[in-house]
Design an enzyme around this catalytic site. Structure first.
Site, short mmCIF file in Angstrom:
data_model
loop_
_atom_site.label_atom_id
_atom_site.label_comp_id
_atom_site.label_asym_id
_atom_site.label_seq_id
_atom_site.Cartn_x
_atom_site.Cartn_y
_atom_site.Cartn_z
CB CYS A 1 -0.99 -0.04 1.16
SG CYS A 1 -2.36 1.15 1.00
CD GLU B 1 -2.07 -6.45 4.91
OE1 GLU B 1 -2.46 -5.30 5.15
OE2 GLU B 1 -1.41 -6.76 3.89
CG HIS C 1 -4.06 -3.86 2.33
ND1 HIS C 1 -3.20 -3.35 3.28
CD2 HIS C 1 -4.67 -2.79 1.76
CE1 HIS C 1 -3.29 -2.03 3.30
NE2 HIS C 1 -4.17 -1.67 2.38
#
Length: 214
Positions: free
Chosen positions: A82, A194, A192
């Protein structure tokens, strides 16, 4: 010795990134750190980030991490997530702030006039939610990830680079935009991993096993 350093400059989704890396690499020592010396000694470095680019760059400098991040991007496996992608470039329209100038290009806002689908549907900014990612060239971090897999995005700005050779993937909202870049030991993504379920974990696992060509 820290195998993977997750850089903490006060602006990232650190817990999710940390836990995801521990999950995919249980044998590794994963350390969340704001200590430049720990970043310097780590074998791999991850720079996440959320929020406004000016705040992130200010926080990076305030924590004394600017040089450590630049050096890591030059000489060891480096993953930007990001804002960790956006800060690699020369400047951002958000606050007209300078980036680290490691890669050529600038970070621009989704243009309001272009945020309309062919059927007239208006698209919201920030771009938020799941979207397909299309690889523009092969890379070890795409291993076992299909060319049209979905990842989770939350952003209002994207990278505009004149160097097409560093573009590793594009997404569409509603036009094609760069969502991943790669050069030498650097890999960085706008989305993202994650927060992207099994596909995101696969990308993170690939990073923990990646040996860049020298």
């Amino acid at each position: 010795m820290t195998d993977i350093a997750v850089v903490d400059y006060g602006m990232g989704n650190l817990r999710s990134v940390h836990k995801a890396l521990e999950h995919v690499a249980p044998e590794a020592t994963v350390t969340v750190t704001s200590d430049p010396a720990v970043v310097g000694r780590a074998q791999r470095v991850v720079v996440p980030g959320q929020g406004a680019m000016p705040n992130c760059m200010h926080a990076l400098n305030t924590h004394g991490l600017h040089d450590a991040v630049v050096q890591a991007a030059q000489n060891k496996p480096f993953l930007g997530i990001c804002i960790g992608l956006q800060m690699l470039f020369e400047e951002s329209e958000e606050g007209h702030v300078r980036g680290l100038s490691i890669l050529p290009g600038k970070v621009v806002h989704f243009p309001a006039a272009a945020m309309t689908m062919p059927d007239g549907q208006k698209l919201k900014v920030p771009h938020m939610g799941w979207n397909q990612v299309f690889h523009t060239h092969d890379h070890p971090l795409w291993s076992d990830i299909a060319n049209d897999e979905r990842f989770y995005f939350v952003h209002s700005y994207y990278v505009d680079t004149p160097d097409s050779t560093i573009i590793a993937a594009q997404s569409h909202y509603p036009f094609a935009f760069t969502c991943a870049v790669a050069k030498n030991n650097i890999f960085a993504v706008q989305f993202h991993p994650e927060k992207s379920d099994h596909t995101g974990l696969t990308l993170l696992r690939n990073f923990t096993r990646w040996t860049p060509e020298t």
